[in-house]
Design an enzyme around this catalytic site. Structure first.
Site, mmCIF file in Angstrom:
data_model
loop_
_atom_site.group_PDB
_atom_site.id
_atom_site.type_symbol
_atom_site.label_atom_id
_atom_site.label_comp_id
_atom_site.label_asym_id
_atom_site.label_seq_id
_atom_site.Cartn_x
_atom_site.Cartn_y
_atom_site.Cartn_z
ATOM 1 C CD GLU A 153 19.056 10.151 -3.095
ATOM 2 O OE1 GLU A 153 18.886 9.189 -2.336
ATOM 3 O OE2 GLU A 153 19.381 10.006 -4.296
ATOM 4 C CG ASP A 204 13.164 10.211 -8.749
ATOM 5 O OD1 ASP A 204 14.354 10.531 -8.862
ATOM 6 O OD2 ASP A 204 12.675 9.686 -7.726
ATOM 7 C CG ASP A 218 18.755 8.929 -8.149
ATOM 8 O OD1 ASP A 218 18.074 8.560 -7.174
ATOM 9 O OD2 ASP A 218 19.693 8.265 -8.633
ATOM 10 C CG HIS A 270 12.418 5.283 -2.899
ATOM 11 N ND1 HIS A 270 12.595 6.647 -2.765
ATOM 12 C CD2 HIS A 270 13.379 4.867 -3.744
ATOM 13 C CE1 HIS A 270 13.621 7.016 -3.517
ATOM 14 N NE2 HIS A 270 14.111 5.953 -4.128
ATOM 15 C CG ASP A 271 16.423 5.010 -1.381
ATOM 16 O OD1 ASP A 271 16.074 4.048 -2.094
ATOM 17 O OD2 ASP A 271 16.816 6.101 -1.848
#
Ligand code: NOJ
Length: 533
Positions: A269, A104, A206, A332-333
């Site tokens: 993302e 990430d 990200d 994870h969000d």
């Protein structure tokens, strides 16, 4: 235009990405937080799922204010997770098992504890001052403009020593890097090289659509659709802080760095509507990200008609743009997809994810049907939740709880004496890997049956996609075809049996209900069925 579509598919096109949230996968140190050695131990399980790549949420040195998305050193591992040697062992074991490793990459902001920001804080003359985004107070004093943090409150924090504000789209402890500064870009590109030299196959990038901000620093306009109670960040339209033309240029440069190495990839993302999303794939002459994350299955209502309409549009638009499609149900969000769509629809959703045209991304635990774990406010640790107590859904702890491995205390995630950093699900003694390994009809084995079908029937991976008309609003039907193979996927989004008549002929390869009905038998309530014509 067809750079990604012709010839042999790359691993990130034919494969499946499996996301691991390292804090929650496997703890070997007994501190209640997962670590790299734990992940390495569990890699044979990951390989047994039939996935292609593991993406690890951030493992870099960090004060963990945002659980690793606040990086204090991009080129070292946080001691909580292990060492660079542990990471080398993880990569070696993954590669031995035929798995790719993705990290990430967090380029938009650092931690306030990063040496770069500490240097920048020394004052306006600091050599690294311009590595971050500084503004004087507004003419009458106060915030430079109305820009908002994703986690509530303003996107600006005052540095009392210099009297200037610095920008942070997330926590005040996550200052935004100034991507306009070419020296910053070079430093961040060197981070990519550092990890690629260590065998990393790809990156999840990200908030890639946030890299640049408009240089005029104007107020963002109010969002007419926002209602009180919704997260404050959405109260303005992000016309100056998101999706700026400069960002596209920076991503082209980033891609050139990836292309210095063989067969690497990045997935960005990007939470944007389709017409703004696909341009992030770039063009053959100026490629950008290999995969712009498509989060629409998360955002659309769980409705066969709405999903068909989007899938048709996305498939056609991806082709026209020369972009390879991809699909996501969870991360994870986002709240766990089983909790969102409901238990009855869980396998319908899983089947959809793994049979649409494009690369699926799977979030750890979704293969065994993990659900959101309710976390009382006193136990909440996610800053997005703690900072926005009026928007309870903003907290992300429920979808980040420890992996459920077996029926032992702490579900095999950590030692029995340890206190896991987030509570385990109440049903971990029943819903866990060990129990599901032993049951041929489990969710885990259904997941494996789906990945095996992808391996056995190339139409599911490289075949064309075409949706099929049925007379029912709650049935989604589509075919996946190559010159020699024709598969049909039937998904019943509703609670009623549906007779599909002449649409279905051939033989059933898989039913979500665990049996092998005739292809032409009515589609049962909440059933997913895959047929070979
Ligand atoms: C997006 C990440 O997915 C999220 O978890 C994080 O809080 C923000 N970016 C800030 O890095």
């Amino acid at each position: 235009m067809t750079q990604h579509l012709s010839g042999e598919l790359k691993w990130w096109q034919s494969g499946i990405i499996y996301q691991i949230y390292p804090r929650s996968y496997q703890d070997t140190g007994g501190d209640g937080v997962g670590d790299l050695r734990g992940i390495t131990q569990r890699l044979p399980y990951v390989a047994s799922l039939g996935v292609t790549a593991v993406w690890l949420s951030p493992i870099f040195k960090s004060p963990m204010r945002d659980f690793g998305y606040d990086v204090a050193d991009y080129c070292d591992i946080d001691p909580l997770f292990g060492t660079l040697d542990d990471f080398a062992a993880l990569v070696a074991e993954a590669h031995r098992l035929g798995l790719k490793v993705m990290l990430d990459y967090v380029p938009n902001h650092t931690s306030d504890e990063h040496a770069w920001f500490q240097e920048a804080l020394r004052g306006k003359d600091s050599s690294k001052r311009d590595w971050y985004v500084w503004r004087d107070p507004a003419p009458g004093g106060g915030l430079p403009n109305n820009w908002k943090s994703f986690f509530g409150g303003p996107a600006w924090t005052l540095d009392p020593a210099s009297g200037q504000y610095y920008l942070h789209q997330f926590l005040p402890t996550q200052p935004d890097l100034n991507w306009r500064n070419p020296v910053v870009r070079q430093a961040m590109f060197d981070v990519l090289r550092f990890w690629m030299k260590r065998g990393v196959d790809g990156f999840r990038v990200d908030v890639i659509w946030l890299l640049a901000e408009d240089e005029r620093f104007l107020d963002e306009p109010a969002n007419p659709d926002w209602k009180p109670g919704e997260v404050e960040h959405n109260s303005v339209l992000h016309v100056y802080t998101q999706d700026q033309p400069e960002t596209h240029q920076y991503i082209r440069e980033m891609r050139q760095v990836l292309d210095e190495f063989d067969d690497r990839m990045m997935v960005g993302e990007i939470y944007l509507p389709l017409d703004q999303l696909l341009p992030y794939a770039g063009t053959p002459d100026a490629p950008m990200v290999h995969l712009p994350f498509n989060f629409h299955l998360i955002q659309l209502p769980w409705d066969a008609h709405a999903i068909r309409e989007f899938a048709d549009r996305y498939d056609a638009a991806s082709r026209a743009a020369g972009a390879w499609p991809n699909w996501v149900l969870g991360n994870h969000d986002q709240h766990r997809f089983k909790s969102r769509v409901g238990a009855a629809q869980y396998r319908v959703a899983q089947t959809l994810l793994l049979t649409l045209r494009g690369t699926p991304t799977v979030y750890y635990g979704d293969e065994i049907g993990m659900q959101d774990v309710p976390i009382p406010f006193e136990q909440m640790v996610d800053p997005a939740g703690l900072q926005q107590p009026d928007s309870p859904a903003a907290g992300r702890d429920p979808e980040r709880t420890p992996m459920q491995w077996d029926a032992s205390p702490n579900a095999g995630f950590t030692s029995a004496q340890a206190r896991p950093w987030l509570p385990l699900a109440g049903d971990a003694a029943e819903i866990n890997v060990a129990a599901q390994e032993a049951d041929p009809r489990s969710d885990l084995n259904y997941f494996r049956a789906l990945t095996r079908l992808r391996a056995d029937f190339p139409a599911l991976v490289r075949g064309e996609y075409r949706s099929l008309d049925t007379e029912f609003d709650d049935v989604l039907a589509f075919e996946r075809t190559t010159a020699t193979e024709q598969l049909v996927v039937l998904l019943n989004f509703g609670p009623l049996a549906r007779e599909l008549g002449s649409l279905v002929s051939g033989s059933t390869l898989l039913s979500s209900l665990g049996d092998q009905p005739e292809a032409a038998a009515p589609l049962r309530p909440n059933e997913a069925r895959i047929i070979k014509r």
